[in-house]
Design an enzyme around this catalytic site. Structure first.
Site, PDB file in Angstrom:
ATOM      1  N   ASP A  90       0.849  -1.194   0.000  1.00  0.00           N
ATOM      2  CA  ASP A  90       0.000   0.000   0.000  1.00  0.00           C
ATOM      3  C   ASP A  90       0.887   1.248   0.000  1.00  0.00           C
ATOM      4  O   ASP A  90       1.913   1.309   0.681  1.00  0.00           O
ATOM      5  CB  ASP A  90      -0.916   0.000   1.232  1.00  0.00           C
ATOM      6  CG  ASP A  90      -2.072   0.984   1.093  1.00  0.00           C
ATOM      7  OD1 ASP A  90      -3.218   0.529   0.949  1.00  0.00           O
ATOM      8  OD2 ASP A  90      -1.812   2.206   1.138  1.00  0.00           O
ATOM      9  N   GLU A 144     -12.386   3.210  -1.299  1.00  0.00           N
ATOM     10  CA  GLU A 144     -11.981   4.368  -2.105  1.00  0.00           C
ATOM     11  C   GLU A 144     -11.574   3.994  -3.527  1.00  0.00           C
ATOM     12  O   GLU A 144     -11.691   4.823  -4.420  1.00  0.00           O
ATOM     13  CB  GLU A 144     -10.858   5.130  -1.395  1.00  0.00           C
ATOM     14  CG  GLU A 144     -11.345   5.668  -0.041  1.00  0.00           C
ATOM     15  CD  GLU A 144     -10.554   6.846   0.467  1.00  0.00           C
ATOM     16  OE1 GLU A 144      -9.362   6.934   0.139  1.00  0.00           O
ATOM     17  OE2 GLU A 144     -11.143   7.662   1.199  1.00  0.00           O
ATOM     18  N   HIS A 161     -10.285  -5.336  -3.543  1.00  0.00           N
ATOM     19  CA  HIS A 161      -8.972  -5.578  -2.961  1.00  0.00           C
ATOM     20  C   HIS A 161      -9.122  -5.979  -1.504  1.00  0.00           C
ATOM     21  O   HIS A 161     -10.073  -5.595  -0.834  1.00  0.00           O
ATOM     22  CB  HIS A 161      -8.074  -4.346  -3.065  1.00  0.00           C
ATOM     23  CG  HIS A 161      -8.693  -3.076  -2.554  1.00  0.00           C
ATOM     24  ND1 HIS A 161      -9.621  -2.360  -3.296  1.00  0.00           N
ATOM     25  CD2 HIS A 161      -8.539  -2.402  -1.397  1.00  0.00           C
ATOM     26  CE1 HIS A 161      -9.995  -1.303  -2.607  1.00  0.00           C
ATOM     27  NE2 HIS A 161      -9.368  -1.302  -1.440  1.00  0.00           N
ATOM     28  N   HIS A 213      -6.982  -5.783   2.039  1.00  0.00           N
ATOM     29  CA  HIS A 213      -5.834  -5.256   2.778  1.00  0.00           C
ATOM     30  C   HIS A 213      -5.305  -6.367   3.680  1.00  0.00           C
ATOM     31  O   HIS A 213      -6.081  -7.005   4.403  1.00  0.00           O
ATOM     32  CB  HIS A 213      -6.250  -4.092   3.684  1.00  0.00           C
ATOM     33  CG  HIS A 213      -6.770  -2.886   2.981  1.00  0.00           C
ATOM     34  ND1 HIS A 213      -6.022  -1.738   2.802  1.00  0.00           N
ATOM     35  CD2 HIS A 213      -7.981  -2.628   2.414  1.00  0.00           C
ATOM     36  CE1 HIS A 213      -6.759  -0.826   2.165  1.00  0.00           C
ATOM     37  NE2 HIS A 213      -7.952  -1.344   1.931  1.00  0.00           N
TER      38      HIS A 213
HETATM   39  P1  AMP Z   1      -9.864   1.334   0.228  1.00  0.00           P
HETATM   40  O1  AMP Z   1     -10.240   2.506   1.077  1.00  0.00           O
HETATM   41  O2  AMP Z   1     -10.139   0.023   0.905  1.00  0.00           O
HETATM   42  O3  AMP Z   1     -10.431   1.420  -1.158  1.00  0.00           O
HETATM   43  O4  AMP Z   1      -8.276   1.378   0.131  1.00  0.00           O
HETATM   44  C1  AMP Z   1      -7.565   1.855  -0.962  1.00  0.00           C
HETATM   45  C2  AMP Z   1      -6.099   1.770  -0.609  1.00  0.00           C
HETATM   46  O5  AMP Z   1      -5.365   1.925  -1.792  1.00  0.00           O
HETATM   47  C3  AMP Z   1      -5.617   2.826   0.377  1.00  0.00           C
HETATM   48  O6  AMP Z   1      -5.064   2.186   1.526  1.00  0.00           O
HETATM   49  C4  AMP Z   1      -4.568   3.601  -0.421  1.00  0.00           C
HETATM   50  O7  AMP Z   1      -3.473   4.010   0.366  1.00  0.00           O
HETATM   51  C5  AMP Z   1      -4.166   2.578  -1.467  1.00  0.00           C
HETATM   52  N1  AMP Z   1      -3.635   3.117  -2.705  1.00  0.00           N
HETATM   53  C6  AMP Z   1      -4.177   4.106  -3.481  1.00  0.00           C
HETATM   54  N2  AMP Z   1      -3.420   4.317  -4.564  1.00  0.00           N
HETATM   55  C7  AMP Z   1      -2.391   3.434  -4.490  1.00  0.00           C
HETATM   56  C8  AMP Z   1      -1.266   3.147  -5.313  1.00  0.00           C
HETATM   57  N3  AMP Z   1      -1.037   3.823  -6.458  1.00  0.00           N
HETATM   58  N4  AMP Z   1      -0.402   2.181  -4.932  1.00  0.00           N
HETATM   59  C9  AMP Z   1      -0.611   1.504  -3.785  1.00  0.00           C
HETATM   60  N5  AMP Z   1      -1.659   1.719  -2.959  1.00  0.00           N
HETATM   61  C10 AMP Z   1      -2.533   2.678  -3.310  1.00  0.00           C
END
Ligand code: AMP
Length: 125
Positions: free
Chosen positions: A39, A105, A110, A112
């Site tokens: 992340d 977001e 995905h 985590h």
């Molecule tokens: P969510 O809120 O579950 O959709 O989490 C999205 C995650 O994607 C967040 O923890 C962000 O920090 C991560 N994220 C967004 N853009 C990138 C990227 N380019 N590379 C790696 N992680 C990302």
């Protein structure tokens, strides 16, 4: 900004672009079904995202629409990544934010994977 976990898949979302190689990532693992990468804003010493290769918006979409091979392949990849990172013995946490109230977001399904320290309460508050 949270996104709706339903509706049409947006092929321009950031994880779709990572899958196509248009954006970089710090890759941890890749196979036929899944890609795992660090992340960009880690919330724990180990914070890895595991995504399916297919175009699924959310857990809701993936669980309903993906083939059994995709689901099995993805779940096995998550387990392998955790094992290969040495997290089985100390333990770890899987989270999949889904839709508006889930705080999702990025509109590509995905998981985590958090680890590397005691993770505390399951939810704040
Ligand atoms: P969510 O809120 O579950 O959709 O989490 C999205 C995650 O994607 C967040 O923890 C962000 O920090 C991560 N994220 C967004 N853009 C990138 C990227 N380019 N590379 C790696 N992680 C990302």
């Amino acid at each position: 900004m949270p996104v709706d976990g339903t509706g049409a898949y947006d092929p321009q979302n950031v994880f779709a672009r990572i899958l196509r190689g248009e954006l970089p990532c710090r890759k941890v693992y890749e196979d036929e079904y899944a890609l795992a990468f660090h992340d960009i804003a880690p919330k724990a010493p180990i914070h890895v995202l595991v995504i399916p290769k297919g175009a699924y918006i959310s857990f809701a979409d993936f669980s309903a629409q993906a083939s059994e091979a995709e689901i099995a392949g993805f779940i096995r990849a998550v387990g392998k990544v955790a094992r290969d990172l040495g997290l089985e013995a100390p333990g770890y946490r899987l989270v999949s934010n889904t839709g508006i109230e889930g705080g999702q977001e990025v509109p590509h399904f995905h998981v985590h994977l958090f680890g590397g320290r005691p993770l505390g309460a399951m939810l704040p508050g």
